[in-house]
Design an enzyme around this catalytic site. Structure first.
Site, PDB file in Angstrom:
ATOM      1  N   LYS A  13       0.824  -1.218   0.000  1.00 10.50           N
ATOM      2  CA  LYS A  13       0.000   0.000   0.000  1.00 10.50           C
ATOM      3  C   LYS A  13       0.856   1.266   0.000  1.00 10.50           C
ATOM      4  O   LYS A  13       0.585   2.201  -0.744  1.00 10.50           O
ATOM      5  CB  LYS A  13      -0.927   0.049   1.229  1.00 10.50           C
ATOM      6  CG  LYS A  13      -1.927  -1.092   1.305  1.00 10.50           C
ATOM      7  CD  LYS A  13      -2.943  -0.862   2.423  1.00 10.50           C
ATOM      8  CE  LYS A  13      -2.345  -0.813   3.821  1.00 10.50           C
ATOM      9  NZ  LYS A  13      -1.760  -2.079   4.298  1.00 10.50           N
ATOM     10  N   ARG A  88      -9.904   1.069   8.828  1.00  7.59           N
ATOM     11  CA  ARG A  88      -9.517  -0.312   9.084  1.00  7.59           C
ATOM     12  C   ARG A  88     -10.595  -1.064   9.851  1.00  7.59           C
ATOM     13  O   ARG A  88     -10.397  -2.240  10.179  1.00  7.59           O
ATOM     14  CB  ARG A  88      -8.262  -0.314   9.943  1.00  7.59           C
ATOM     15  CG  ARG A  88      -6.992  -0.705   9.219  1.00  7.59           C
ATOM     16  CD  ARG A  88      -5.869  -0.396  10.182  1.00  7.59           C
ATOM     17  NE  ARG A  88      -4.695  -1.172  10.003  1.00  7.59           N
ATOM     18  CZ  ARG A  88      -3.609  -0.733   9.374  1.00  7.59           C
ATOM     19  NH1 ARG A  88      -3.607   0.442   8.785  1.00  7.59           N
ATOM     20  NH2 ARG A  88      -2.540  -1.474   9.318  1.00  7.59           N
ATOM     21  N   ARG A 127      11.375  -7.390   5.587  1.00  5.92           N
ATOM     22  CA  ARG A 127      11.334  -5.939   5.410  1.00  5.92           C
ATOM     23  C   ARG A 127      12.222  -5.219   6.425  1.00  5.92           C
ATOM     24  O   ARG A 127      12.205  -5.509   7.604  1.00  5.92           O
ATOM     25  CB  ARG A 127       9.881  -5.484   5.567  1.00  5.92           C
ATOM     26  CG  ARG A 127       9.675  -4.013   5.427  1.00  5.92           C
ATOM     27  CD  ARG A 127       8.238  -3.700   5.121  1.00  5.92           C
ATOM     28  NE  ARG A 127       7.400  -3.661   6.324  1.00  5.92           N
ATOM     29  CZ  ARG A 127       6.137  -3.243   6.312  1.00  5.92           C
ATOM     30  NH1 ARG A 127       5.571  -2.889   5.177  1.00  5.92           N
ATOM     31  NH2 ARG A 127       5.445  -3.236   7.411  1.00  5.92           N
ATOM     32  N   ARG A 138      11.171  -3.109  11.714  1.00 10.62           N
ATOM     33  CA  ARG A 138      10.111  -2.426  12.467  1.00 10.62           C
ATOM     34  C   ARG A 138       9.695  -3.339  13.606  1.00 10.62           C
ATOM     35  O   ARG A 138       9.565  -4.549  13.414  1.00 10.62           O
ATOM     36  CB  ARG A 138       8.920  -2.206  11.520  1.00 10.62           C
ATOM     37  CG  ARG A 138       8.502  -0.768  11.379  1.00 10.62           C
ATOM     38  CD  ARG A 138       7.483  -0.601  10.282  1.00 10.62           C
ATOM     39  NE  ARG A 138       6.167  -1.104  10.641  1.00 10.62           N
ATOM     40  CZ  ARG A 138       5.098  -0.981   9.853  1.00 10.62           C
ATOM     41  NH1 ARG A 138       5.212  -0.397   8.679  1.00 10.62           N
ATOM     42  NH2 ARG A 138       3.940  -1.445  10.231  1.00 10.62           N
TER      43      ARG A 138
HETATM   44  P1  ADP Z   1       0.597  -2.195   8.027  1.00 12.70           P
HETATM   45  O1  ADP Z   1      -0.456  -1.870   7.006  1.00 12.70           O
HETATM   46  O2  ADP Z   1       1.883  -2.652   7.427  1.00 12.70           O
HETATM   47  O3  ADP Z   1       0.104  -3.082   9.135  1.00 12.70           O
HETATM   48  P2  ADP Z   1       0.612   0.539   9.062  1.00 12.70           P
HETATM   49  O4  ADP Z   1       1.845   1.314   8.963  1.00 12.70           O
HETATM   50  O5  ADP Z   1      -0.532   0.926   8.186  1.00 12.70           O
HETATM   51  O6  ADP Z   1       1.059  -0.944   8.812  1.00 12.70           O
HETATM   52  O7  ADP Z   1       0.071   0.535  10.580  1.00 12.70           O
HETATM   53  C1  ADP Z   1       0.917   0.202  11.650  1.00 12.70           C
HETATM   54  C2  ADP Z   1       0.108   0.184  12.942  1.00 12.70           C
HETATM   55  O8  ADP Z   1      -0.466   1.482  13.179  1.00 12.70           O
HETATM   56  C3  ADP Z   1      -1.098  -0.772  12.958  1.00 12.70           C
HETATM   57  O9  ADP Z   1      -0.728  -2.097  13.278  1.00 12.70           O
HETATM   58  C4  ADP Z   1      -1.958  -0.107  14.031  1.00 12.70           C
HETATM   59  O10 ADP Z   1      -1.499  -0.378  15.330  1.00 12.70           O
HETATM   60  C5  ADP Z   1      -1.756   1.369  13.771  1.00 12.70           C
HETATM   61  N1  ADP Z   1      -2.780   1.868  12.813  1.00 12.70           N
HETATM   62  C6  ADP Z   1      -2.563   2.353  11.568  1.00 12.70           C
HETATM   63  N2  ADP Z   1      -3.711   2.711  10.985  1.00 12.70           N
HETATM   64  C7  ADP Z   1      -4.704   2.449  11.873  1.00 12.70           C
HETATM   65  C8  ADP Z   1      -6.116   2.570  11.863  1.00 12.70           C
HETATM   66  N3  ADP Z   1      -6.776   3.061  10.803  1.00 12.70           N
HETATM   67  N4  ADP Z   1      -6.801   2.213  12.977  1.00 12.70           N
HETATM   68  C9  ADP Z   1      -6.177   1.738  14.038  1.00 12.70           C
HETATM   69  N5  ADP Z   1      -4.847   1.578  14.122  1.00 12.70           N
HETATM   70  C10 ADP Z   1      -4.106   1.920  13.059  1.00 12.70           C
END
Ligand code: ADP
Length: 199
Positions: A13, A88, A127, A138
C-alpha cells in the site's frame, strides 16, 4: 479524487500510495506513518498509540478517527486525498462517510490490493527500514506480531471489503505483480473513474 487504499500489511500500500497520490496531485495520508512519527516524536498521541502498535493491535477508533479528521481538515486535503491504512474497521468507515457527507463530499473509489498470506509473511519478515543510516526491522514486523496483525486484518478490516463492495466502490488488484504492473492497472481504473466523473 477521494480514494481509499485497502489491503493487508505487506501488500504494498505504501509504495502505491506515494505514486498514485503524486499522479493525482493529492496528499497520501498514511495513518501508520502519522502514528510512527508521533511515537518517535514522543508526543501525547504517540504515547497513546505505541503499546497498541507494538502489540500488533489497532489503535482505538476514537483516537484514530480524531487524528484522521484533523488531518483531512488541513488545506491540502480539501480537494482530495488518498488514504492508506484508514479506515480499518467498519466503525472508522462509517465515521469517514459521515464526515465527508457533512462536507458535501463522498469517496470516489476504494482500491484493494490482494496478496496471499504466505507471500505477506515472506515480505514482512524480510522488510527493513532505513533509520539514521541503519537498516532496522520495524518492531511490529517481528514474526509473532506479524501473525497478530494478519489476524487483526482478517477479523476487523476484511469485513470492510464486503461493505465497500455493497456500495459499488471497490476495485481489486493482484498485489503479487510488480509494483509497476500494479500501478499501471490502478492507473487504468482511476482514468475510467475520472472519465465517468466528467461525463
Ligand atoms: P501495516 O499496514 O503494514 O500493518 P501501518 O503502517 O498501516 O502498517 O500501521 C501500523 C500500525 O499502526 C497498525 O498495526 C496499528 O497499530 C496502527 N494503525 C494504523 N492505521 C490504523 C487505523 N486506521 N486504525 C487503528 N490503528 C491503526
Amino acid at each position: 479524487m477521494r480514494v481509499v487504499l485497502l489491503g493487508p500489511p505487506g501488500a504494498g500500500k505504501g509504495t502505491q500510495a506515494q505514486i498514485i497520490a503524486g499522479r493525482l496531485g493529492v496528499p497520501a495520508i498514511s495513518t501508520g506513518d502519522i502514528f510512527r512519527a508521533n511515537v518517535s516524536g514522543e508526543t501525547e498521541l504517540g504515547l497513546q498509540a505505541k503499546s497498541y502498535m507494538d502489540a500488533g493491535d489497532l489503535v482505538p477508533d476514537e483516537i484514530t478517527v480524531a487524528m484522521v479528521k484533523g488531518r483531512l481538515a488541513e488545506p491540502d486535503a480539501k480537494g482530495g486525498f488518498l488514504l492508506d491504512g484508514f479506515p480499518r474497521t467498519i466503525a472508522q468507515a462509517e465515521q469517514l462517510r459521515a464526515s465527508l457527507t457533512d462536507l458535501g463530499h463522498a469517496l470516489d473509489c476504494v482500491l484493494e490490493l490482494v496478496v496471499d498470506e504466505e507471500e505477506l509473511v515472506r515480505r514482512l519478515s524480510g522488510r527493513r527500514m532505513l533509520v539514521e543510516g541503519q537498516m532496522v526491522q520495524r518492531e511490529d514486523d517481528k514474526p509473532e506480531t506479524v501473525k497478530k496483525r494478519l489476524a487483526v486484518y482478517h477479523d476487523q478490516t476484511e469485513p470492510l471489503i464486503e461493505w465497500y463492495k455493497g456500495k459499488a466502490l471497490l476495485h481489486r488488484f493482484d498485489g503479487t505483480r510488480t509494483p509497476d504492473e500494479v500501478h499501471d492497472r490502478i492507473r487504468a481504473t482511476l482514468a475510467t473513474k475520472r472519465l465517468e466523473d466528467e461525463l
